[in-house]
Scaffold this motif. Structure first.
Motif, PDB file in Angstrom:
ATOM      1  N   ALA A 225       0.869  -1.176   0.000  1.00 50.64           N
ATOM      2  CA  ALA A 225       0.000   0.000   0.000  1.00 50.64           C
ATOM      3  C   ALA A 225       0.904   1.224   0.000  1.00 50.64           C
ATOM      4  O   ALA A 225       2.036   1.170   0.489  1.00 50.64           O
ATOM      5  N   LEU A 226       0.401   2.302  -0.562  1.00 50.53           N
ATOM      6  CA  LEU A 226       1.160   3.543  -0.604  1.00 50.53           C
ATOM      7  C   LEU A 226       0.292   4.644  -0.023  1.00 50.53           C
ATOM      8  O   LEU A 226      -0.868   4.800  -0.405  1.00 50.53           O
ATOM      9  N   ARG A 227       0.864   5.387   0.899  1.00 49.39           N
ATOM     10  CA  ARG A 227       0.160   6.472   1.574  1.00 49.39           C
ATOM     11  C   ARG A 227       0.611   7.809   0.996  1.00 49.39           C
ATOM     12  O   ARG A 227       1.813   8.062   0.891  1.00 49.39           O
ATOM     13  N   LEU A 228      -0.357   8.653   0.640  1.00 53.30           N
ATOM     14  CA  LEU A 228      -0.058  10.033   0.287  1.00 53.30           C
ATOM     15  C   LEU A 228      -0.123  10.834   1.578  1.00 53.30           C
ATOM     16  O   LEU A 228      -1.173  10.880   2.236  1.00 53.30           O
TER      17      LEU A 228
ATOM     18  N   ALA B 213     -11.520  15.247   4.830  1.00 53.98           N
ATOM     19  CA  ALA B 213     -10.613  16.370   5.068  1.00 53.98           C
ATOM     20  C   ALA B 213      -9.620  16.048   6.183  1.00 53.98           C
ATOM     21  O   ALA B 213      -9.980  15.450   7.196  1.00 53.98           O
ATOM     22  N   GLY B 214      -8.367  16.438   5.953  1.00 48.28           N
ATOM     23  CA  GLY B 214      -7.347  16.292   6.980  1.00 48.28           C
ATOM     24  C   GLY B 214      -6.766  14.906   7.148  1.00 48.28           C
ATOM     25  O   GLY B 214      -5.962  14.686   8.051  1.00 48.28           O
ATOM     26  N   ARG B 215      -7.137  13.964   6.292  1.00 47.10           N
ATOM     27  CA  ARG B 215      -6.614  12.600   6.404  1.00 47.10           C
ATOM     28  C   ARG B 215      -5.760  12.251   5.201  1.00 47.10           C
ATOM     29  O   ARG B 215      -6.014  12.685   4.085  1.00 47.10           O
ATOM     30  N   ASP B 216      -4.756  11.397   5.448  1.00 44.72           N
ATOM     31  CA  ASP B 216      -3.937  10.877   4.353  1.00 44.72           C
ATOM     32  C   ASP B 216      -4.788   9.988   3.463  1.00 44.72           C
ATOM     33  O   ASP B 216      -5.843   9.486   3.882  1.00 44.72           O
ATOM     34  N   LEU B 217      -4.315   9.771   2.242  1.00 40.27           N
ATOM     35  CA  LEU B 217      -4.953   8.825   1.326  1.00 40.27           C
ATOM     36  C   LEU B 217      -4.086   7.576   1.234  1.00 40.27           C
ATOM     37  O   LEU B 217      -2.851   7.663   1.253  1.00 40.27           O
ATOM     38  N   ILE B 218      -4.734   6.434   1.121  1.00 42.24           N
ATOM     39  CA  ILE B 218      -4.031   5.156   1.044  1.00 42.24           C
ATOM     40  C   ILE B 218      -4.444   4.432  -0.231  1.00 42.24           C
ATOM     41  O   ILE B 218      -5.637   4.239  -0.480  1.00 42.24           O
ATOM     42  N   ALA B 219      -3.448   4.062  -1.034  1.00 45.16           N
ATOM     43  CA  ALA B 219      -3.685   3.367  -2.301  1.00 45.16           C
ATOM     44  C   ALA B 219      -3.290   1.909  -2.175  1.00 45.16           C
ATOM     45  O   ALA B 219      -2.230   1.591  -1.629  1.00 45.16           O
ATOM     46  N   ARG B 220      -4.140   1.042  -2.691  1.00 43.34           N
ATOM     47  CA  ARG B 220      -3.860  -0.392  -2.718  1.00 43.34           C
ATOM     48  C   ARG B 220      -3.869  -0.857  -4.176  1.00 43.34           C
ATOM     49  O   ARG B 220      -4.918  -1.019  -4.780  1.00 43.34           O
TER      50      ARG B 220
ATOM     51  N   LEU C 136      -7.192   0.975  -5.861  1.00 44.34           N
ATOM     52  CA  LEU C 136      -8.275   1.567  -5.080  1.00 44.34           C
ATOM     53  C   LEU C 136      -7.647   2.505  -4.065  1.00 44.34           C
ATOM     54  O   LEU C 136      -6.616   2.184  -3.469  1.00 44.34           O
ATOM     55  N   ILE C 137      -8.284   3.654  -3.868  1.00 47.63           N
ATOM     56  CA  ILE C 137      -7.761   4.676  -2.964  1.00 47.63           C
ATOM     57  C   ILE C 137      -8.809   5.032  -1.925  1.00 47.63           C
ATOM     58  O   ILE C 137      -9.961   5.307  -2.270  1.00 47.63           O
ATOM     59  N   TRP C 138      -8.381   5.009  -0.671  1.00 50.26           N
ATOM     60  CA  TRP C 138      -9.243   5.330   0.462  1.00 50.26           C
ATOM     61  C   TRP C 138      -8.689   6.520   1.233  1.00 50.26           C
ATOM     62  O   TRP C 138      -7.472   6.713   1.292  1.00 50.26           O
TER      63      TRP C 138
END
Length: 134
Positions: free
Chosen positions: A31-34, A89-96, A112-114
Motif C-alpha cells: 500500500a502507498l500512503r499520500l 478532510a485532513g486525512r492521508d490517502l491510502i492506495a492499494r 483503489l484509494i481510500w
C-alpha cells in the motif's frame, strides 16, 4: 523488490516526490500512503485530482517494480480514474494497487484509494504500463 528496496529506489530515483509518500507493506499487501499536505489541496479543502492520480500512478509503478525489479523506464501507457467520493478532510490517502496481468511487455492493473480510516474508496484507477526490453 522488498518494501525497503522500493522505498530506497523511490528516494534515489525520484527524490522530488519521494517525501510525499510512505510505503506500507510489500508484495500483495503493498500500500502507498499520500502524506497529504497543503500543496495537495484544491479550493474547498479537498485533495486535488492530480494528487490522487499521482498516488495511483506511483502505487501501481511500485507494485510493478516489486515484481519485475528496478526497471526505472517502465512507463504508463494508459490510465483512467474514477473519482467516486470526496476524500475525508485532513486525512492521508491510502492506495492499494493490484496487478491483474503481468506480461512480457505490458502490465495491467488497478488501484483503489481510500481516505485513512474510511470504509469506502474515494477513487479507482485502471493503469497499463509498458515494460522495456531487458
Amino acid at each position: 523488490m522488498t518494501g525497503a528496496e522500493l522505498a530506497g529506489f523511490l528516494q534515489r530515483d525520484f527524490p522530488e516526490v519521494a517525501g510525499d509518500f510512505a510505503l506500507e507493506g510489500e508484495g500483495e499487501a503493498l500500500a502507498l500512503r499520500l502524506l497529504v499536505q497543503a500543496r495537495h489541496l484544491r479550493p474547498g479543502g479537498t485533495v486535488s485530482g492530480p494528487s490522487i492520480f499521482g498516488l495511483a500512478d506511483v502505487a501501481f509503478y511500485l507494485a510493478l517494480l516489486s515484481r519485475i525489479g528496478p526497471v526505472a523506464l517502465a512507463v504508463t501507457t494508459g490510465a483512467s480514474i474514477d473519482f467516486m467520493r470526496k476524500p475525508v478532510a485532513g486525512r492521508d490517502l491510502i492506495a492499494r494497487p493490484r496487478i491483474l496481468k503481468l506480461g512480457r511487455v505490458l502490465a495491467v492493473g488497478d488501484v483503489l484509494i481510500w481516505s485513512e480510516g474510511a470504509d469506502e474508496p474515494v477513487a479507482r484507477a485502471s493503469l497499463t504500463y509498458s515494460i522495456p526490453p531487458r
